[in-house]
Scaffold this motif. Structure first.
Motif, mmCIF file in Angstrom:
data_model
loop_
_atom_site.group_PDB
_atom_site.id
_atom_site.type_symbol
_atom_site.label_atom_id
_atom_site.label_comp_id
_atom_site.label_asym_id
_atom_site.label_seq_id
_atom_site.Cartn_x
_atom_site.Cartn_y
_atom_site.Cartn_z
ATOM 1 N N ILE A 66 43.390 -1.028 43.774
ATOM 2 C CA ILE A 66 42.058 -0.916 43.187
ATOM 3 C C ILE A 66 41.085 -1.922 43.794
ATOM 4 C CG2 ILE A 66 40.770 -1.232 41.022
ATOM 5 C CD1 ILE A 66 43.246 -0.136 39.582
ATOM 6 N N TYR A 67 41.565 -3.156 43.965
ATOM 7 C CA TYR A 67 40.711 -4.209 44.514
ATOM 8 C C TYR A 67 41.611 -5.110 45.372
ATOM 9 C CZ TYR A 67 36.975 -7.707 44.672
ATOM 10 O OH TYR A 67 35.993 -8.570 45.089
ATOM 11 N N PRO A 68 41.864 -4.727 46.611
ATOM 12 C CA PRO A 68 42.841 -5.442 47.441
ATOM 13 C C PRO A 68 42.415 -6.864 47.790
ATOM 14 C CG PRO A 68 41.631 -3.824 48.752
ATOM 15 C CD PRO A 68 41.237 -3.605 47.320
ATOM 16 N N ILE A 69 43.323 -7.809 47.551
ATOM 17 C CA ILE A 69 43.124 -9.215 47.904
ATOM 18 C C ILE A 69 44.384 -9.691 48.628
ATOM 19 C CG2 ILE A 69 42.781 -11.568 47.039
ATOM 20 C CD1 ILE A 69 41.369 -10.366 44.611
ATOM 21 N N GLN A 70 44.195 -10.364 49.731
ATOM 22 C CA GLN A 70 45.322 -10.851 50.514
ATOM 23 C C GLN A 70 45.813 -12.181 49.926
ATOM 24 O OE1 GLN A 70 46.508 -8.880 52.977
ATOM 25 N NE2 GLN A 70 48.276 -10.237 53.192
ATOM 26 N N TYR A 71 46.626 -12.085 48.899
ATOM 27 C CA TYR A 71 47.167 -13.298 48.286
ATOM 28 C C TYR A 71 48.228 -13.927 49.186
ATOM 29 C CZ TYR A 71 44.926 -11.955 43.897
ATOM 30 O OH TYR A 71 44.006 -11.634 42.929
ATOM 31 N N GLU A 72 48.410 -15.220 49.028
ATOM 32 C CA GLU A 72 49.399 -15.952 49.836
ATOM 33 C C GLU A 72 50.774 -15.859 49.162
ATOM 34 O OE1 GLU A 72 46.747 -19.375 51.983
ATOM 35 O OE2 GLU A 72 47.270 -19.741 49.884
ATOM 36 N N ASN A 73 51.303 -14.627 49.143
ATOM 37 C CA ASN A 73 52.548 -14.375 48.415
ATOM 38 C C ASN A 73 53.733 -15.154 48.983
ATOM 39 O OD1 ASN A 73 51.430 -12.558 46.510
ATOM 40 N ND2 ASN A 73 51.451 -10.943 48.053
ATOM 41 N N LYS A 74 53.741 -15.354 50.289
ATOM 42 C CA LYS A 74 54.831 -16.125 50.887
ATOM 43 C C LYS A 74 54.838 -17.549 50.349
ATOM 44 C CE LYS A 74 56.738 -17.640 55.323
ATOM 45 N NZ LYS A 74 56.573 -17.617 56.812
ATOM 46 N N LYS A 75 53.662 -18.132 50.215
ATOM 47 C CA LYS A 75 53.566 -19.489 49.680
ATOM 48 C C LYS A 75 53.962 -19.529 48.199
ATOM 49 C CE LYS A 75 50.098 -21.368 52.840
ATOM 50 N NZ LYS A 75 48.792 -22.078 52.971
ATOM 51 N N LEU A 76 53.632 -18.476 47.477
ATOM 52 C CA LEU A 76 54.015 -18.422 46.070
ATOM 53 C C LEU A 76 55.527 -18.395 45.929
ATOM 54 C CD1 LEU A 76 51.434 -15.830 44.654
ATOM 55 C CD2 LEU A 76 51.185 -18.302 44.954
ATOM 56 N N ILE A 77 56.175 -17.631 46.804
ATOM 57 C CA ILE A 77 57.648 -17.565 46.785
ATOM 58 C C ILE A 77 58.245 -18.922 47.135
ATOM 59 C CG2 ILE A 77 59.667 -16.533 47.884
ATOM 60 C CD1 ILE A 77 57.987 -13.975 48.229
ATOM 61 N N ILE A 78 57.684 -19.574 48.159
ATOM 62 C CA ILE A 78 58.162 -20.905 48.548
ATOM 63 C C ILE A 78 58.021 -21.880 47.382
ATOM 64 C CG2 ILE A 78 57.680 -22.906 50.023
ATOM 65 C CD1 ILE A 78 56.916 -20.936 52.240
ATOM 66 N N LEU A 79 56.892 -21.823 46.689
ATOM 67 C CA LEU A 79 56.652 -22.690 45.539
ATOM 68 C C LEU A 79 57.718 -22.507 44.467
ATOM 69 C CD1 LEU A 79 52.804 -22.675 44.823
ATOM 70 C CD2 LEU A 79 54.303 -24.655 44.703
ATOM 71 N N ILE A 80 57.956 -21.270 44.095
ATOM 72 C CA ILE A 80 58.895 -20.980 43.010
ATOM 73 C C ILE A 80 60.317 -21.340 43.418
ATOM 74 C CG2 ILE A 80 59.909 -19.121 41.631
ATOM 75 C CD1 ILE A 80 57.155 -17.786 41.646
ATOM 76 N N VAL A 81 60.706 -20.970 44.637
ATOM 77 C CA VAL A 81 62.066 -21.282 45.099
ATOM 78 C C VAL A 81 62.280 -22.790 45.184
ATOM 79 C CG1 VAL A 81 63.661 -21.100 47.052
ATOM 80 C CG2 VAL A 81 62.358 -19.094 46.315
ATOM 81 N N ALA A 82 61.289 -23.512 45.703
ATOM 82 C CA ALA A 82 61.391 -24.978 45.781
ATOM 83 C C ALA A 82 61.544 -25.583 44.396
ATOM 84 C CB ALA A 82 60.168 -25.559 46.484
ATOM 85 N N GLY A 83 60.755 -25.087 43.436
ATOM 86 C CA GLY A 83 60.857 -25.581 42.073
ATOM 87 C C GLY A 83 62.223 -25.319 41.462
ATOM 88 N N ILE A 84 62.762 -24.122 41.702
ATOM 89 C CA ILE A 84 64.083 -23.770 41.155
ATOM 90 C C ILE A 84 65.170 -24.646 41.762
ATOM 91 C CG2 ILE A 84 65.833 -21.950 41.090
ATOM 92 C CD1 ILE A 84 63.544 -19.926 40.838
ATOM 93 N N ILE A 85 65.117 -24.856 43.074
ATOM 94 C CA ILE A 85 66.126 -25.689 43.738
ATOM 95 C C ILE A 85 66.078 -27.123 43.215
ATOM 96 C CG2 ILE A 85 66.810 -26.707 45.952
ATOM 97 C CD1 ILE A 85 65.953 -24.081 47.279
ATOM 98 N N LEU A 86 64.878 -27.679 43.097
ATOM 99 C CA LEU A 86 64.742 -29.042 42.589
ATOM 100 C C LEU A 86 65.246 -29.139 41.150
ATOM 101 C CD1 LEU A 86 61.250 -30.067 44.028
ATOM 102 C CD2 LEU A 86 63.495 -30.895 44.758
#
Length: 228
Positions: free
Chosen positions: A142-162
């Motif tokens: 509907i309203y395409p935005i190029q979000y930084e999904n790769k960075k979001l995944i890195i953020l969440i995975v880093a948080g889970i590992i820590l």
């Protein structure tokens, strides 16, 4: 954030950099969410033991990381869903909420009987994840935005590992444990740097801010400049 950002977003609509602004907002917002969720999760055992009136409640700390992760995902989902507001098609929001509610109720029937309160927490996590996926999938149409999904995944995975690293210390001396967990929380931005999370412009801003604020004797002068 939900109360404050939407009016700002509407004002930003039509600007030349609107979509980059929305994308970077989600990245920074998720960083804050992960940072807070990591802190709550790492210190959940100590907080529950401090606040709980009876020892039988101590086991509740184990559910905090799951619920915290669900709220991180909910924050991302909310930002994805703003596309429906930008395009004035909020009917999608209602439809996604109904679908997610049905998934949540169904999972509760399946999980709570077998796993108790942990089952309810996982039901919340899974249904919120589906809510995020649906919001992203339909929102980008509907309203395409190029979000930084790769960075979001890195953020969440880093948080889970820590978190899991910190969780291994839950049986050692409390003083050592608290210090180690605090180090883990502080290390999050540095861990992200190892994965090229930051843009050069962002690193320059951090360096400039450090140069500006590292000397306490200049804080008063710097604050006056902000007021001006």
């Amino acid at each position: 954030f939900q109360l404050g950002f939407l009016p700002i977003a509407y004002k930003k609509l039509g600007a030349s950099d609107e979509k980059r602004f929305f994308s970077k907002t989600l990245t920074y917002y998720t960083f804050i969410l992960v940072f807070i969720a990591l802190g709550l999760s790492l210190f959940s055992k100590e907080l529950i033991q401090l606040l709980a009136q009876k020892p039988e409640y101590y086991a509740a700390y184990s559910v905090v990381p799951i619920i915290s992760l669900a709220f991180v995902i909910k924050g991302i989902q909310y930002t994805y869903a703003l596309s429906f507001h930008y395009a004035k098609k909020t009917i999608y929001v209602a439809a996604i909420i109904i679908i997610t509610a049905l998934i949540n109720v169904g999972l509760n029937f399946l999980f709570i009987k077998e796993f108790g309160f942990m089952g309810a927490a996982f039901s919340m996590l899974i249904s919120t994840f589906f809510m995020m996926i649906l919001s992203y999938f339909f929102g980008r149409r509907i309203y395409p935005i190029q979000y930084e999904n790769k960075k979001l995944i890195i953020l969440i995975v880093a948080g889970i590992i820590l978190f899991f690293i910190g969780d291994l210390t839950n049986e050692i001396n409390i003083f050592i444990r608290l210090i180690f967990k605090m180090i883990l929380i502080i290390s999050l931005p540095f861990v992200l740097h190892l994965f090229n999370f930051y843009e050069e412009a962002e690193l320059r801003r951090v360096k400039n801010a450090w140069t500006k604020w590292k000397n306490p004797s200049r804080w008063k002068e710097n604050i006056k400049k902000i007021k001006l």
